[in-house]
Design a protein around this motif. Structure first.
Motif, PDB file in Angstrom:
ATOM      1  N   ALA A 533       0.843  -1.201   0.000  1.00  0.00           N
ATOM      2  CA  ALA A 533       0.000   0.000   0.000  1.00  0.00           C
ATOM      3  C   ALA A 533       0.875   1.248   0.000  1.00  0.00           C
ATOM      4  N   HIS A 534       0.742   2.057  -1.066  1.00  0.00           N
ATOM      5  CA  HIS A 534       1.573   3.271  -1.085  1.00  0.00           C
ATOM      6  C   HIS A 534       0.892   4.490  -1.696  1.00  0.00           C
ATOM      7  N   ARG A 535      -0.336   4.354  -2.178  1.00  0.00           N
ATOM      8  CA  ARG A 535      -1.080   5.505  -2.677  1.00  0.00           C
ATOM      9  C   ARG A 535      -2.507   5.442  -2.122  1.00  0.00           C
ATOM     10  N   ALA A 536      -3.056   6.579  -1.740  1.00  0.00           N
ATOM     11  CA  ALA A 536      -4.402   6.610  -1.173  1.00  0.00           C
ATOM     12  C   ALA A 536      -5.098   7.893  -1.608  1.00  0.00           C
ATOM     13  N   ARG A 537      -6.390   7.786  -1.892  1.00  0.00           N
ATOM     14  CA  ARG A 537      -7.200   8.933  -2.282  1.00  0.00           C
ATOM     15  C   ARG A 537      -8.606   8.779  -1.694  1.00  0.00           C
ATOM     16  N   PHE A 538      -9.191   9.902  -1.335  1.00  0.00           N
ATOM     17  CA  PHE A 538     -10.604   9.940  -0.989  1.00  0.00           C
ATOM     18  C   PHE A 538     -11.395  10.128  -2.264  1.00  0.00           C
ATOM     19  N   ASN A 539     -12.453   9.327  -2.432  1.00  0.00           N
ATOM     20  CA  ASN A 539     -13.303   9.436  -3.611  1.00  0.00           C
ATOM     21  C   ASN A 539     -14.554  10.219  -3.236  1.00  0.00           C
ATOM     22  N   PRO A 540     -14.685  11.456  -3.702  1.00  0.00           N
ATOM     23  CA  PRO A 540     -15.842  12.271  -3.299  1.00  0.00           C
ATOM     24  C   PRO A 540     -17.158  11.762  -3.867  1.00  0.00           C
ATOM     25  N   HIS A 541     -17.102  10.905  -4.875  1.00  0.00           N
ATOM     26  CA  HIS A 541     -18.330  10.404  -5.488  1.00  0.00           C
ATOM     27  C   HIS A 541     -19.041   9.386  -4.601  1.00  0.00           C
ATOM     28  N   ASP A 542     -18.270   8.506  -3.957  1.00  0.00           N
ATOM     29  CA  ASP A 542     -18.912   7.499  -3.112  1.00  0.00           C
ATOM     30  C   ASP A 542     -18.529   7.615  -1.634  1.00  0.00           C
ATOM     31  N   GLY A 543     -17.584   8.499  -1.316  1.00  0.00           N
ATOM     32  CA  GLY A 543     -17.225   8.730   0.075  1.00  0.00           C
ATOM     33  C   GLY A 543     -16.311   7.687   0.678  1.00  0.00           C
ATOM     34  N   HIS A 544     -15.639   6.874  -0.152  1.00  0.00           N
ATOM     35  CA  HIS A 544     -14.770   5.822   0.361  1.00  0.00           C
ATOM     36  C   HIS A 544     -13.299   6.216   0.211  1.00  0.00           C
ATOM     37  N   LEU A 545     -12.471   5.558   0.982  1.00  0.00           N
ATOM     38  CA  LEU A 545     -11.017   5.696   0.875  1.00  0.00           C
ATOM     39  C   LEU A 545     -10.506   4.597  -0.051  1.00  0.00           C
ATOM     40  N   TYR A 546      -9.779   4.976  -1.098  1.00  0.00           N
ATOM     41  CA  TYR A 546      -9.200   4.008  -2.035  1.00  0.00           C
ATOM     42  C   TYR A 546      -7.695   3.919  -1.787  1.00  0.00           C
ATOM     43  N   VAL A 547      -7.180   2.700  -1.885  1.00  0.00           N
ATOM     44  CA  VAL A 547      -5.770   2.444  -1.626  1.00  0.00           C
ATOM     45  C   VAL A 547      -5.217   1.603  -2.770  1.00  0.00           C
ATOM     46  N   ALA A 548      -4.097   2.037  -3.330  1.00  0.00           N
ATOM     47  CA  ALA A 548      -3.439   1.293  -4.406  1.00  0.00           C
ATOM     48  C   ALA A 548      -2.093   0.798  -3.937  1.00  0.00           C
ATOM     49  N   GLY A 549      -1.683  -0.344  -4.471  1.00  0.00           N
ATOM     50  CA  GLY A 549      -0.412  -0.929  -4.068  1.00  0.00           C
ATOM     51  C   GLY A 549       0.363  -1.477  -5.241  1.00  0.00           C
ATOM     52  N   THR A 550       1.630  -1.780  -4.960  1.00  0.00           N
ATOM     53  CA  THR A 550       2.496  -2.375  -5.962  1.00  0.00           C
ATOM     54  C   THR A 550       3.513  -3.260  -5.272  1.00  0.00           C
ATOM     55  N   ASP A 551       4.310  -3.928  -6.068  1.00  0.00           N
ATOM     56  CA  ASP A 551       5.451  -4.676  -5.588  1.00  0.00           C
ATOM     57  C   ASP A 551       6.666  -4.124  -6.333  1.00  0.00           C
ATOM     58  N   GLY A 552       7.848  -4.540  -5.944  1.00  0.00           N
ATOM     59  CA  GLY A 552       9.026  -4.049  -6.650  1.00  0.00           C
ATOM     60  C   GLY A 552      10.199  -3.792  -5.743  1.00  0.00           C
ATOM     61  N   TRP A 553       9.911  -3.529  -4.484  1.00  0.00           N
ATOM     62  CA  TRP A 553      10.934  -3.441  -3.449  1.00  0.00           C
ATOM     63  C   TRP A 553      10.556  -4.472  -2.396  1.00  0.00           C
ATOM     64  N   GLN A 554      11.161  -4.397  -1.248  1.00  0.00           N
ATOM     65  CA  GLN A 554      10.851  -5.374  -0.204  1.00  0.00           C
ATOM     66  C   GLN A 554       9.494  -5.095   0.417  1.00  0.00           C
ATOM     67  N   SER A 555       8.568  -6.021   0.284  1.00  0.00           N
ATOM     68  CA  SER A 555       7.269  -5.890   0.934  1.00  0.00           C
ATOM     69  C   SER A 555       6.679  -7.277   1.108  1.00  0.00           C
ATOM     70  N   TYR A 556       5.600  -7.316   1.874  1.00  0.00           N
ATOM     71  CA  TYR A 556       4.891  -8.578   2.091  1.00  0.00           C
ATOM     72  C   TYR A 556       3.673  -8.662   1.177  1.00  0.00           C
ATOM     73  N   ALA A 557       3.835  -8.182  -0.055  1.00  0.00           N
ATOM     74  CA  ALA A 557       2.748  -8.185  -1.027  1.00  0.00           C
ATOM     75  C   ALA A 557       2.407  -9.607  -1.464  1.00  0.00           C
ATOM     76  N   GLN A 558       1.106  -9.853  -1.639  1.00  0.00           N
ATOM     77  CA  GLN A 558       0.652 -11.116  -2.195  1.00  0.00           C
ATOM     78  C   GLN A 558       0.478 -11.033  -3.707  1.00  0.00           C
ATOM     79  N   GLU A 559       0.254  -9.821  -4.238  1.00  0.00           N
ATOM     80  CA  GLU A 559       0.041  -9.616  -5.663  1.00  0.00           C
ATOM     81  C   GLU A 559       0.997  -8.552  -6.181  1.00  0.00           C
ATOM     82  N   ASN A 560       1.173  -8.513  -7.532  1.00  0.00           N
ATOM     83  CA  ASN A 560       2.038  -7.506  -8.130  1.00  0.00           C
ATOM     84  C   ASN A 560       1.506  -6.097  -7.910  1.00  0.00           C
TER      85      ASN A 560
END
Length: 864
Positions: A533-560
């Motif tokens: 998890a390294h990017r986050a935005r509030f979506n004013p249309h639905d009022g939710h918090l969105y979080v985007a992630g990636t892999d590429g350095w050291q992390s405990y990611a399950q997906e790319n």
């Protein structure tokens, strides 16, 4: 499936034992160490040890800094299968030429390389387009020409520009197979392109205006044909959209669920894009714009309550490692290693036609030098981080020059900017001169310690962070998001939420001002994401918090990569809304009313530790009271009081002092009967006025307290720092498997278990010492046989002097091959060293005064 050794941490009667169990990566990390530590010590009867165990390290510490994730997990051998749409913006090597802001364009069977800084084509070749190296997902190596160079192609002629000639690169238009570069020389606008004609490359230019002086064009100047190509063409990727079905989260223990916007990974999309997400933002019509590490931008539609039909459409391609995306006045901006780009859809067909260079006036370097994160304030100013040449946190207003507002930050993959731009946060990564992950409040030319202290920056030579983040909470940070006051967010409304790239989680960020200075802390939040998890935005249309992630350095990611939303499903979640630091304790205000009967000092736990800023990679967690000793100091809580508002608890800590890391754990109940356990990690640099608003207040004199450690004066033995540098192990599975991982327990009766270990000659050894003796400190030194007596007797001599403990009762002698610090009961430490090349028996011994003749073992070094 690979399996790795994982350590589960168990704390009983003040001691820590590390029991091995096999779990596959990424389920093998040590979780909730500090929280469990607090819970176990609350159950502990009798006085606490003088020093409590420090965090043992990722995956128990036996694999060094990087944990158990081998380097081969960060390889992608299919990068050369990706369809980049005939365009790759990347650091490019073509023969002896390297172009750091290169733009590679396919022209039939040829590829040409344009240099936006020289405003000309600098190389061409026939064959495949470019070649990617697989390591680190291709993000550090750039690309190389993948064909036969055309050494004598005339299109590589350069402009003969005087040094003072005013120039500006504007970007390029995409019109079908045509890429037309646009740039300014003096008052003249130049349109420059290359195309294939009858098996040969031809470069042509259109020039609007008059070139300054006697400058000659480096190619054929036409009557406007090239300029006429600089327009929108038909869409390239129409009919190549992808539809996925999302997955709604299942309500669990808390009021928030995590929904997944299913990503079309690699073979699920027609371009074989790996879909490692570098950034995203919300468009005015509610669609989501997403950029990938490999240079795509996608438009994501169908993001509704059910997520039954999510459509992914490629909007742009070939960008240079975009690690941040922001939407401004309806346009999509991305920050790459080379430039800030505005992607303009001129004809409204949902594909970018003009890749406009908003600014490229910052350095671009090779290797780990990225431009990361992208934010906007409500005044239209952009913020991002530039790692190249130490540029630092950048603020940019359209039409101006990029402004560096903070330096001394080691690779900040995360930023956070308040809506008004008054607060700018930066989250650098642990490493040299960055002892732990941290959140810095930056601006006005602030300097934060990397690559070393500077005399002009006060007592420490750098400005302290808002807070440090313990390694057991976050080993690599991402963005922070300032959430608006919006009831749809539930208890998170109006809060600052930070993201953990390393641990794929999020946490509440608390900020406090005292006399114009800032400090703060974090409080972990429930939930876990599929990728870093390294990017986050509030979506004013639905009022939710969105979080985007990636892999590429050291992390405990399950997906790319991942794109998920945190949805408030209703119900309570008790959070600390505010912390005030006073001379005699902490005022912690919660968002829920607290049951007065639960405010019990016997259900409260506090500990503290410091870090060491140095050239070593990261830092141990060091005792404040005994500098140089790994571990935590218990902090006595005198009393607790619930204030009249029913939500604020005063935790009286008479001996509260400035400390880099304070851990406060409370077990409380809310007024409606819910059990809660706030877990707070705070950094204290300033103390406010004593709090006197409770019954029984008495002013208690402060005891002497040690300041923050300083490299070379900290009490940390430099021999340990040199050893710990070997713990930054980067290798493939074969290399990691070759590490000789061994363990020795110090047990009651002045004994080591086992008393004999065997390792291969010349092997890298990771030897973990665990002090299970509840009554005695111990260490371990590996020595040569002929030096055993000298080292042992020397330990007794050190005991008589003032520096004995600082040297862990180990004399400086060439016969000392490796050593641990002195460990208090319940602590553990991993020693990294290279086994001797010469086979033989090498004693290991505890050098605590009086132990060396009894507490011994033998390390047998043998040829394989």
């Amino acid at each position: 499936m690979r399996r790795y050794l994982s350590f589960a941490v168990i704390l009983l009667n003040g001691a820590v034992s590390l029991s091995a169990e096999e779990k596959p990566f990424p389920q093998n990390r040590v979780r909730d160490f500090y929280r469990v530590q607090a819970q176990r010590y609350l159950e502990h009867e009798g006085p606490l040890p003088a020093i409590l165990p420090a965090f043992p390290g990722l995956d128990g510490g036996s694999w060094g800094h990087w944990g158990q994730n081998p380097e081969s997990d960060n390889y992608d051998h299919r990068l050369n299968e990706v369809d980049f749409g005939g365009l790759v913006m990347q650091v490019t090597r073509a023969g002896e030429t390297t172009v750091r802001k290169g733009v590679n364009v396919r022209c039939g069977p040829f590829t040409v390389l344009f240099d936006p800084e020289k405003l000309t084509f600098v190389a061409a070749w026939k064959g495949d387009m470019v070649r990617w190296a697989p390591g680190r997902y291709g993000i550090t190596s750039g690309v190389a020409a993948n064909g036969m160079l055309l050494e004598s192609w005339s299109g590589c002629a350069s402009w003969n520009l005087p040094e003072d000639a005013p120039t500006a690169y504007h970007g390029f238009h995409r019109n079908g197979d045509h890429i037309v570069f646009v740039y300014q020389i003096g008052q003249a606008t130049c349109y420059d392109t290359v195309r294939e004609e009858r098996g040969e490359l031809k470069r042509t230019l259109s020039i609007d205006g008059v070139l300054p002086g006697n400058i000659a064009a480096p190619g054929e100047v036409d009557a406007g044909e090239t300029r006429s190509l600089a327009k929108a063409g038909s869409p390239q990727w129409a009919g190549r959209t992808v539809t996925t079905r999302g997955q709604l989260g299942v309500p669990g223990e808390g009021p928030y669920v995590i929904d997944t916007l299913t990503i079309p990974y690699r073979d699920a999309n027609p371009f074989k894009t790996p879909m490692r997400i570098g950034g995203f933002d919300i468009l005015p019509d509610g669609r989501i714009a997403v950029c990938t590490l490999m240079g795509d931008v996608w438009l994501v539609s169908g993001v509704d309550d059910n997520l039954d039909e999510i459509t992914w459409r490629r909007f742009a391609s070939g960008l240079n490692q975009p690690l941040g995306l922001a939407v401004h006045e309806g346009d999509i901006y991305v920050i790459g290693r080379d430039q800030l780009t505005r992607l303009r859809d001129v004809n409204g067909d949902d594909e970018a036609d003009f890749y406009e260079c908003v600014t490229n006036r910052f350095s671009t370097a090779e290797g780990d030098s990225f431009a990361q994160s992208l934010h906007l304030d409500d005044k239209g100013a952009f913020y991002w981080f530039i790692r190249s040449n130490g540029f630092g946190v950048t603020r940019y207003v359209l039409g101006s020059e990029p402004q560096c507002i903070a330096t001394g930050l080691r690779g900040a993959n995360g930023l956070g900017v308040s809506a008004d731009g008054e607060i700018v946060l930066a989250m650098p990564q642990e490493g040299d001169w960055q002892p732990a992950s941290a959140i810095f409040e930056v601006g006005a030319g602030s300097y934060h310690g990397h690559p070393g202290p500077r005399a002009e920056y006060g007592e420490h030579g750098y400005e302290m962070p808002l807070c440090f983040i313990p390694r057991g909470i976050d080993n690599s940070s991402g963005d922070a998001v300032f959430l608006p006051e919006d009831s749809r967010l539930g208890p998170l409304s109006g809060q600052i939420v930070g993201t953990s790239f390393g641990y794929c989680q999020v946490y509440l960020v608390l900020r406090e001002e005292i006399g114009g200075e800032v400090q703060g802390g974090v409080m972990p939040l429930p939930g876990e994401f599929l990728s870093g998890a390294h990017r986050a935005r509030f979506n004013p249309h639905d009022g939710h918090l969105y979080v985007a992630g990636t892999d590429g350095w050291q992390s405990y990611a399950q997906e790319n990569g991942s794109l998920q939303r945190v949805r408030y499903a209703g119900g309570p979640l008790t959070l600390a809304r505010r912390v005030e630091t006073r001379e005699n304790g902490l005022l912690v205000t919660f968002n829920d009313a607290i049951d007065p009967a639960s405010v019990d000092v016997s259900r409260a736990f506090c500990q503290a530790w410091n870090y060491l800023y140095s050239g070593a990679y990261g830092s141990q967690e060091y005792s404040v009271k005994q500098p140089g000793q790994p571990g935590h100091d218990p902090v006595a809580i005198q009393s607790m009081h619930l204030l009249e508002d029913g939500r604020t608890v005063f935790v009286e800590i008479p001996q509260l002092h400035p400390v880099m890391q304070l851990h406060l754990y409370l077990e409380l109940r809310t007024r409606d009967g819910r059990s809660i356990a706030p877990d707070l990690y705070y950094s204290i640099f300033h103390l406010g006025e004593p709090f006197t608003g409770f019954s029984g207040y008495v002013s208690i004199e402060k005891e002497p307290w040690n300041g923050f450690p300083v490299a070379g004066e900290s009490g940390v033995d430099p021999r340990l720092l040199r050893q710990e540098a070997l713990g930054k192990i980067v290798g493939d599975e074969e290399q990691l498997a070759a590490i000789a991982k061994r363990r020795v327990n110090a047990v009651a009766g002045l004994q080591f278990e086992p008393t004999e270990l065997q390792v291969p000659a010349g092997a890298l050894v990771a030897l973990t010492l665990v002090n299970e003796d509840v009554s005695m400190p111990h260490n371990l030194a590996v020595v040569t046989s002929e030096s055993l007596t000298t080292v042992g007797e020397g330990s007794m001599q050190l005991a008589a002097g003032p520096e004995g403990l600082a040297k862990h009762y180990v004399i400086e002698h060439e016969g000392v091959l490796a050593m641990s610090p002195m460990l208090q009961p319940g602590s553990s430490y991993t020693i990294y060293f290279r086994a001797p090349a010469k086979p033989g028996d090498y004693p290991y011994v505890c050098t605590f005064p009086g132990h060396w003749q009894v507490t011994r073992g033998v390390l047998k070094v043998a040829l394989e």
